[in-house]
Design a protein around this motif. Structure first.
Motif: not given
Ligand SMILES: [Zn+2]
Ligand SMILES: [Zn+2]
Length: 545
Positions: A169-174, A192-194, A203-205
Motif C-alpha cells: 500500500i503506497c506510503p505516499n498515495c495510499g 514501485e508505485c507505477r 500510481g504516484c511514481g
Molecule cells: Zn503511490
C-alpha cells in the motif's frame, strides 16, 4: 436437495469442520450473491445435524483495491481508485467508517434475517493490521519463484522473474492497485508505485524499501485466499462457477495452498449463478436487484428456497420485475410444504424435497412437521384479497382454512400479506393490480355472452331481494343463480370479474361483492346484465367448461 446431507455424510469422521466464504465489497451487492451464504448455511446445518462440530466463517476482503469508478463521486475518482476499499470514505453520508463497511454492512445485515448466523465475521483489513497474515507473507516472498512457476503451470500466466507476490500500500498515495514489488531482501521489499501499472488507477511514481507487515501490504487474491484457508483452518469452501474454471482462481489457490503453504485446500462446492432476466447479475454494473431490496419483498424462507430448490451446479433464472415469478416461488414453496406434510401434490417434485423444505426454514431447530402442515394462503389470491377495500383478510383466510388460525399461522399470514403488498408496489405486473371500476361499465363487460348476462341480471334481482350480507352468503347465492340459469360456475365468476374489475379473474367473487356497497353491486350487475340478460335464450353460453 440431498446434496448437503450427502456432503455431511462424506466428511463424517474427519473431525471438526470450518466452513468459509468471503466477499469483496466493491459495490452494491445483488441478490445473486446471497446464493453463496445460503449454501454455506445449508451445509453448516447439515453438518451440525449429523453431529459434526462446525464453525461458520464469513470474511470481507476489504483490503482489495477500489476499481469501480462508477460508484465514486467524479472528484473522488482520481484520488480513490486503486486504494484499499477499507480506506475509501463512504460515498453515502450514513455513518459507515468506509466504503467497504457501507457495502459489506448492508449485505451482511440481510444475513440474520435469512437465518444465516456466522460464528465469526472477519475483515481482512483487521487481519492484516493485526499481523496475522505476516507469516504467510514471509513464506510467499521466500517462495516467490515457486509462486511464479505455479502461475505459469496452472494458469499459463507468466510473471517477470522480478515479480513478487505482494502488493504494497503506497506510503505516499495510499494505493494498493498501482504498486509492484521487484525485490525482497528477507526483511523488506522494494516497491514501485507505477503511474500506468493498471488502466483503471494512476500510481504516484514513488518507490522504495518497506517492511511488508502489519497491514503495510497485501497478498494477491490467489495467495490471500490460500492463506485464509491455512489461517482459519478452512475445510469446506463453496465458490462461484466463475472462480472454479480450469486454470481459474480456485485452481491457482488450490495449488498455492498445497505447494506454497503446504496444506490441503478445502473441499469445494462450486455453484452456478442466479441470472436476472437471463443475464448474470453483476456486482458493479448496477443491473438487477440489490440483495437487501429483494429481501424486503421476499420473506426469508422463500428467499432461502429460491436458492436451495436447485442443486448448486444448476443456474437459476429469476426475473421478478413485472412477472409472476414471486407468486410462483410462493406456490412452489407451498407445494414442497404440502409434500413434506405427506399431502398429495400436483406434478413431480425433485428428490430431496423434504430436505429442501427443511433447510429453507428460518429456524434451524424448527419443528419441520408442524411447519409443513401450517396453513398458508396462496400468495396470488392473497395479493388480490388485500386490494379489495374493507375486506377482513383474516376472517376470509380462516374461512378458507375451515377453522381458526394458530398464532403461528396468523404470523405467517401477516408476513405473506406484507410481502404481497411489497410485491404489488415493487414488481407486480399490471395484470395483478385490482381496480374496482366504479365509473361506468368496463369494456370486458361488453364481451360477455348471453348466458353470462342473464346470470348477472338474475343475480341483481335476487341480491336486491335476499340482501346477502357476508362473503359466504354471496358465494352461495352466486352458485344458486348459476345453477338455476344453467351457467357453469367458471363462466359466472368471469362475468362478475368482467363487470366489476374489467378482467377475467380475481379474488373469490363472494368476498369481492361482500366488500362493496350492496346498492352499487345490484346496479352494476343489472346494468351489465342489460336487456340481453332478460331476453337471451335459456342455456346460451352454458356449454360445460
Ligand atoms: Zn503511490
Ligand atoms: Zn454508509
Amino acid at each position: 436437495m440431498d446434496w448437503a446431507d450427502e456432503l455431511a455424510e462424506r466428511v463424517r469422521g474427519s473431525g471438526p469442520q470450518v466452513v468459509n466464504d468471503s466477499k469483496t465489497p466493491s459495490g452494491t451487492v445483488h441478490v445473486g450473491s446471497l446464493r453463496g451464504p445460503v449454501i454455506l448455511d445449508a451445509i453448516t446445518r447439515a453438518l451440525r445435524a449429523t453431529g459434526i462440530e462446525t464453525t461458520l466463517l464469513y470474511g470481507v476482503d476489504d483490503l482489495d483495491p477500489m476499481d469501480a469508478q462508477a460508484l465514486l463521486t467524479p472528484d473522488a475518482v482520481d484520488h480513490e481508485m486503486g486504494r484499499p476499499l477499507a480506506h475509501v470514505p463512504d460515498q453515502v453520508d450514513d455513518g459507515h467508517a468506509s466504503y467497504a463497511r457501507h457495502h459489506a454492512g448492508i449485505f451482511i445485515d440481510t444475513f440474520a434475517g435469512l437465518g444465516i448466523h456466522p460464528d465469526r465475521y472477519y475483515w481482512m483489513s483487521e487481519i492484516y493490521a493485526a499481523g496475522e497474515m505476516d507469516p504467510f507473507i514471509r513464506i510467499a516472498l521466500d517462495r516467490a519463484s515457486l509462486v511464479r512457476e505455479i502461475y505459469q503451470r496452472v494458469a499459463n500466466v507468466r510473471h517477470p522473474d522480478t515479480w513478487h507476490p505482494i502488493s504494497v500500500i503506497c506510503p505516499n498515495c495510499g494505493k494498493v492497485g498501482t504498486t509492484i514489488v521487484t525485490k525482497w531482501d528477507g526483511e523488506r521489499v522494494y516497491y514501485e508505485c507505477r503511474e500506468a501499472l493498471v488502466t483503471w488507477a494512476r500510481g504516484c511514481g514513488q518507490s522504495g524499501w518497506v517492511a511488508p507487515y502489519g497491514g503495510a501490504a497485501k497478498l494477491p487474491w490467489n495467495l490471500e485466499w490460500a492463506a485464509q484457508w491455512s489461517l482459519f483452518g478452512v475445510t469446506i469452501e463453496p465458490c462461484g462457477k466463475d472462480l472454479a474454471t480450469a486454470g481459474g482462481s480456485r485452481d491457482r489457490s488450490d495449488a498455492i495452498a498445497r505447494e506454497v503453504f503446504e496444506r490441503e485446500p478445502p473441499l469445494n462446492v462450486p455453484y452456478e449463478f442466479l441470472n436476472i432476466g437471463g443475464k448474470k447479475m453483476s456486482t458493479s454494473k448496477g443491473r438487477g436487484a440489490a440483495a437487501h431490496t429483494i429481501a424486503e419483498v421476499v420473506p426469508a424462507e422463500q428467499l432461502r428456497f429460491l436458492f436451495l430448490r436447485h442443486r448448486p451446479n444448476h443456474a437459476i433464472d429469476f426475473d421478478p420485475d413485472g412477472t409472476d415469478q414471486i407468486p410462483r416461488l410462493f406456490d412452489d414453496f407451498d407445494k414442497f410444504a404440502a409434500a413434506t406434510a405427506g399431502r398429495e401434490v400436483r406434478g413431480d417434485l425433485p428428490p430431496g424435497s423434504e430436505a429442501t423444505f427443511r433447510y429453507s426454514l428460518l429456524d434451524p431447530d424448527a419443528d419441520v412437521a408442524a411447519e409443513a402442515v401450517a396453513f398458508r394462503p396462496a400468495f396470488g389470491h392473497l395479493a388480490m384479497l388485500i386490494q379489495v377495500p374493507g375486506v377482513d383478510v383474516v376472517e376470509l383466510v380462516e374461512a378458507e382454512k375451515g377453522s381458526g388460525l394458530t398464532d403461528h399461522e396468523r404470523a405467517l399470514l401477516d408476513q405473506r400479506a406484507g410481502a404481497a403488498r411489497a410485491w404489488l408496489d415493487a414488481y407486480a405486473p399490471e395484470s395483478a393490480r385490482l381496480t374496482i371500476h366504479r365509473e361506468g361499465l368496463p369494456e370486458a363487460a361488453g364481451e360477455l355472452d348471453a348466458g353470462q348476462r342473464r346470470f348477472l341480471a338474475r343475480l341483481a334481482e335476487r341480491a336486491s331481494r335476499e340482501e346477502p350480507a357476508s362473503g359466504d352468503a354471496w358465494q352461495t347465492l352466486i352458485f344458486a343463480v348459476a345453477t338455476d340459469e344453467g351457467v357453469p360456475g367458471r363462466k359466472a365468476f368471469e362475468a362478475i370479474y368482467a363487470a366489476f374489475l374489467d378482467r377475467p379473474n380475481g379474488p373469490r367473487a363472494g368476498w369481492l361483492l361482500a366488500s362493496l356497497d350492496p346498492a352499487f353491486v345490484v346496479a352494476r350487475a343489472s346494468e351489465a346484465g342489460g336487456p340481453a340478460g332478460a331476453s337471451g335464450p335459456a342455456g346460451a353460453g352454458g356449454a360445460a367448461a
